[in-house]
Motif scaffolding. Structure first.
Motif, PDB file in Angstrom:
ATOM      1  N   GLY A 160       0.814  -1.200   0.000  1.00  0.00           N
ATOM      2  CA  GLY A 160       0.000   0.000   0.000  1.00  0.00           C
ATOM      3  C   GLY A 160       0.847   1.249   0.000  1.00  0.00           C
ATOM      4  N   VAL A 161       0.197   2.363  -0.210  1.00  0.00           N
ATOM      5  CA  VAL A 161       0.886   3.657  -0.228  1.00  0.00           C
ATOM      6  C   VAL A 161       0.188   4.588   0.750  1.00  0.00           C
ATOM      7  CG1 VAL A 161       1.703   3.410  -2.586  1.00  0.00           C
ATOM      8  CG2 VAL A 161      -0.535   4.455  -2.167  1.00  0.00           C
ATOM      9  N   VAL A 162       0.956   5.529   1.299  1.00  0.00           N
ATOM     10  CA  VAL A 162       0.397   6.538   2.193  1.00  0.00           C
ATOM     11  C   VAL A 162      -0.079   7.718   1.355  1.00  0.00           C
ATOM     12  CG1 VAL A 162       0.873   8.109   4.105  1.00  0.00           C
ATOM     13  CG2 VAL A 162       1.847   5.805   4.111  1.00  0.00           C
ATOM     14  N   THR A 165      -5.355  12.568   3.654  1.00  0.00           N
ATOM     15  CA  THR A 165      -6.710  12.242   4.124  1.00  0.00           C
ATOM     16  C   THR A 165      -7.757  13.198   3.551  1.00  0.00           C
ATOM     17  OG1 THR A 165      -6.450  13.633   6.088  1.00  0.00           O
ATOM     18  CG2 THR A 165      -5.788  11.322   6.281  1.00  0.00           C
ATOM     19  N   PRO A 446      -0.610   6.676   9.961  1.00  0.00           N
ATOM     20  CA  PRO A 446      -1.711   5.905   9.365  1.00  0.00           C
ATOM     21  C   PRO A 446      -1.631   4.457   9.785  1.00  0.00           C
ATOM     22  CG  PRO A 446      -0.022   6.381   7.717  1.00  0.00           C
ATOM     23  CD  PRO A 446       0.363   7.139   8.957  1.00  0.00           C
ATOM     24  N   ARG A 448      -1.968   0.281   8.915  1.00  0.00           N
ATOM     25  CA  ARG A 448      -1.660  -0.531   7.735  1.00  0.00           C
ATOM     26  C   ARG A 448      -2.691  -1.647   7.644  1.00  0.00           C
ATOM     27  NH1 ARG A 448       2.384  -3.564   6.241  1.00  0.00           N
ATOM     28  NH2 ARG A 448       2.937  -4.235   8.343  1.00  0.00           N
ATOM     29  N   SER A 464      -2.047  -0.925  13.890  1.00  0.00           N
ATOM     30  CA  SER A 464      -2.808   0.232  14.342  1.00  0.00           C
ATOM     31  C   SER A 464      -2.483   0.440  15.809  1.00  0.00           C
ATOM     32  CB  SER A 464      -4.318   0.044  14.145  1.00  0.00           C
ATOM     33  OG  SER A 464      -4.818  -0.983  14.985  1.00  0.00           O
ATOM     34  N   THR A 501      -9.018   2.799   1.312  1.00  0.00           N
ATOM     35  CA  THR A 501      -8.149   3.733   2.030  1.00  0.00           C
ATOM     36  C   THR A 501      -8.512   3.705   3.499  1.00  0.00           C
ATOM     37  OG1 THR A 501      -8.097   5.142   0.057  1.00  0.00           O
ATOM     38  CG2 THR A 501      -7.283   6.096   2.091  1.00  0.00           C
ATOM     39  N   SER A 511      -5.267  10.219  11.931  1.00  0.00           N
ATOM     40  CA  SER A 511      -3.877  10.030  11.528  1.00  0.00           C
ATOM     41  C   SER A 511      -3.474  11.078  10.483  1.00  0.00           C
ATOM     42  CB  SER A 511      -3.667   8.616  10.994  1.00  0.00           C
ATOM     43  OG  SER A 511      -4.606   8.282  10.000  1.00  0.00           O
ATOM     44  N   TYR A 515      -3.711   5.022   4.528  1.00  0.00           N
ATOM     45  CA  TYR A 515      -3.023   3.909   3.871  1.00  0.00           C
ATOM     46  C   TYR A 515      -3.955   3.336   2.822  1.00  0.00           C
ATOM     47  CZ  TYR A 515       0.037  -0.196   3.494  1.00  0.00           C
ATOM     48  OH  TYR A 515       0.894  -1.177   3.047  1.00  0.00           O
ATOM     49  N   GLN A 516      -3.468   3.217   1.586  1.00  0.00           N
ATOM     50  CA  GLN A 516      -4.324   2.843   0.460  1.00  0.00           C
ATOM     51  C   GLN A 516      -3.831   1.551  -0.190  1.00  0.00           C
ATOM     52  OE1 GLN A 516      -4.703   5.293  -3.419  1.00  0.00           O
ATOM     53  NE2 GLN A 516      -6.296   6.077  -2.040  1.00  0.00           N
TER      54      GLN A 516
END
Length: 521
Positions: A160-162, A165, A446, A448, A464, A501, A511, A515-516
């Motif tokens: 995933g990527v950050v 928001t 964020p 995961r 988390s 996400t 956050s 995280y996507q």
């Protein structure tokens, strides 16, 4: 690891520098070690095999390890929480848990050796399979868990990527339902519920009628007491947070245990089998909803009712002394199992009692729960805040205690600059654990989440902050998940190509990023 092409003679001492490890393994060209040696279980053959008998407690890790290997090698992804949300007659994680037989890695195509050689051989179904061990029922009872792990192994993981928001607004009228532990057997009087938001009211209904409720303090497991259940009862759970009710959980129909165990209740097993002097409790693997009874030296019975397949029981005689021998039996609907035949005896406490560790090591203002690790089996761990004083004690038969409630004894969530400490003891006390003061919740990272497969109705949370609310949004920025714990139940099944996400929230703080991940097409 021995250098490539070099062998050693049995019983002839060898200098330690004749072996290589860490980054030097890459140049050794003997394969990618962290592909097979993944997860929390260090074995590639079953520890009941003769070379390993008797030494298992001495070499099991105390927590999830991070291998010292080249960055191009797998970094022991996980531990996976995927089995938490999978109903199965028998559960692989009744043994493979923290402090016992070791948690599984987050399987994927990144771990072909572990998936194909280690796990694949263990459950291959042929003469060489080792799982489940003898006496734990046929492999068909574990089918749902085995299938779930195979699904994980078939994934091609794209990290995933950050992302920012921006545009991800909480739906104030939506909360995810909790999750019922499954199976539930007749005559049970407790129901296990997961994924409850801290301070939410969890209600269990039986055949549409409220049967029990509780204010949630632990998203990993809350036990709700209900009247004795009968075969065919339909059990559902809901939660209400800040006046917002969730929809109903997936229903569970109460089963007759004699259908799953036609030969009668199996004997329970002490798990883990490592019990120390001066401890007070042990863990027992059992049939869900059974009444479990522990015996010390054939006497001093103590009993408890289980909601899940694993129960911690205080001994009728305690604290334990070296040589005390433990057995157990279980009963359900007037059916009593044979008493366990393998004596588990208490041994001397470790020479060194370590300091407990907090996971994560950083705490945030507004945080209500924390997780303790590196615990000695059966120790008493005391948690305190440096100014407020003692917050309570933890006793656990394993090395890990998820979600210690700090907010209830404090009378509030953690404040900025609150400082936690923990110390554990058996016969002797260990050192204090150093923890930095709480930082502003605006620094919250964020969470995961794992990449789900198409059709999944939940998202597995890999990382988390304990007790945080985790919000899940789809590509249209619609909130489809809002819960807490190791997995979040979604309002709909995900479909190929979905983009999910996730962000986490403590109090009013969200956050800094989200995280996507993408659902495979």
């Amino acid at each position: 690891d021995n250098p490539r092409g070099k062998t050693f003679q049995k019983n002839v001492p060898v200098a330690i520098d004749e072996f290589v490890g860490g980054l030097d393994l890459v140049a050794n060209a003997q394969g990618v070690c962290s592909d097979c040696h993944a997860g929390e279980d260090p074995y590639v053959i079953h520890p009941d095999n003769p070379p390993f008998v008797g030494i298992t407690p001495d070499i099991m890790p105390t927590g999830w390890y991070r291998p010292l290997v080249d960055a191009s090698w797998p970094q022991n992804p996980g531990p996976t929480n995927a089995l938490d949300a999978e109903a199965s007659t028998q559960r692989c994680d009744s043994c493979h848990r923290a402090g016992s037989a070791g948690r599984f890695p987050d399987g994927s195509s990144q771990l072909p050796g572990w998936c194909g050689t280690v796990f694949g051989t263990a459950v291959g179904g042929g003469a060489t399979n080792t799982m489940p061990p003898a006496g734990l029922g046929p492999q068909s009872d574990y089918a749902n868990h085995i299938k779930a792990i195979k699904n994980l192994c078939n994934r091609t993981v794209k990290p995933g990527v950050v992302v920012p928001t921006t545009g991800l607004a909480d739906n104030p009228g939506f909360v995810s339902p909790p999750y019922l532990f499954d199976p539930i057997y007749a005559c049970g009087t407790k129901v296990g519920v997961r994924s409850g938001i801290y301070n939410a009211k969890i209600t269990v209904t039986v055949n549409g009628t409220p049967a029990g409720s509780k204010i949630a303090k632990n998203p990993n497991l809350e036990e709700i007491t209900v009247p004795p259940l009968i075969v065919g009862d339909v059990v559902v759970a809901t939660q209400e947070f800040a006046g917002v009710p969730s929809g109903p959980s997936a229903s569970v129909t109460v089963r007759d245990h004699k259908v799953d165990y036609p030969g009668g209740l199996p004997m329970p097993a002490l798990d883990p089998e490592l019990v120390y002097q001066c401890a007070n409790l042990v863990a027992i693997r059992n049939v869900p909803n059974a009444t479990v009874t522990l015996f010390t030296n054939g006497a001093f019975p103590s009993s408890g009712v289980a909601s899940t397949d694993w129960t911690g029981l205080f001994g009728g005689k305690r604290p334990f002394a070296i040589g005390d021998a433990f057995t157990a039996e279980q009963s359900l609907c007037a059916d009593t199992s044979p008493r366990s035949t393998k004596l588990v005896k208490a041994v001397a406490e470790p020479a060194t009692i370590p300091a407990p560790t907090f996971n994560p090591p950083m705490i945030y203002s507004g945080q209500q729960l924390t997780t303790l690790e590196t615990l000695v089996h059966g120790s008493i761990a005391e948690v305190r805040e440096m100014t407020a004083g003692p917050l309570g004690k933890v006793q656990t038969p394993v090395s890990w205690w998820p979600n210690f409630d700090v907010a209830t004894p404090l009378g509030r969530p953690l404040n900025l600059s609150d400082q936690l400490r923990a110390q554990q003891s058996l016969c002797t006390k260990g050192p204090d654990s150093p923890v930095p003061p709480a930082v502003r919740c605006e620094a919250l990272p964020p969470p995961r989440i794992s990449q789900p497969w198409p059709g999944a109705t939940y998202v597995v949370v890999l990382e988390s902050v304990p007790g945080a609310r985790v919000h899940i949004f789809d590509a249209s920025s619609t909130e489809i998940g809002d819960g807490s714990g190791t997995f979040i139940v979604l309002s709909r099944a995900v479909v190929p190509g979905d983009q999910l996400t996730a962000l986490q929230q403590i109090g009013e703080c969200r956050s800094r990023g989200a995280y996507q991940v993408n659902v495979p097409k």
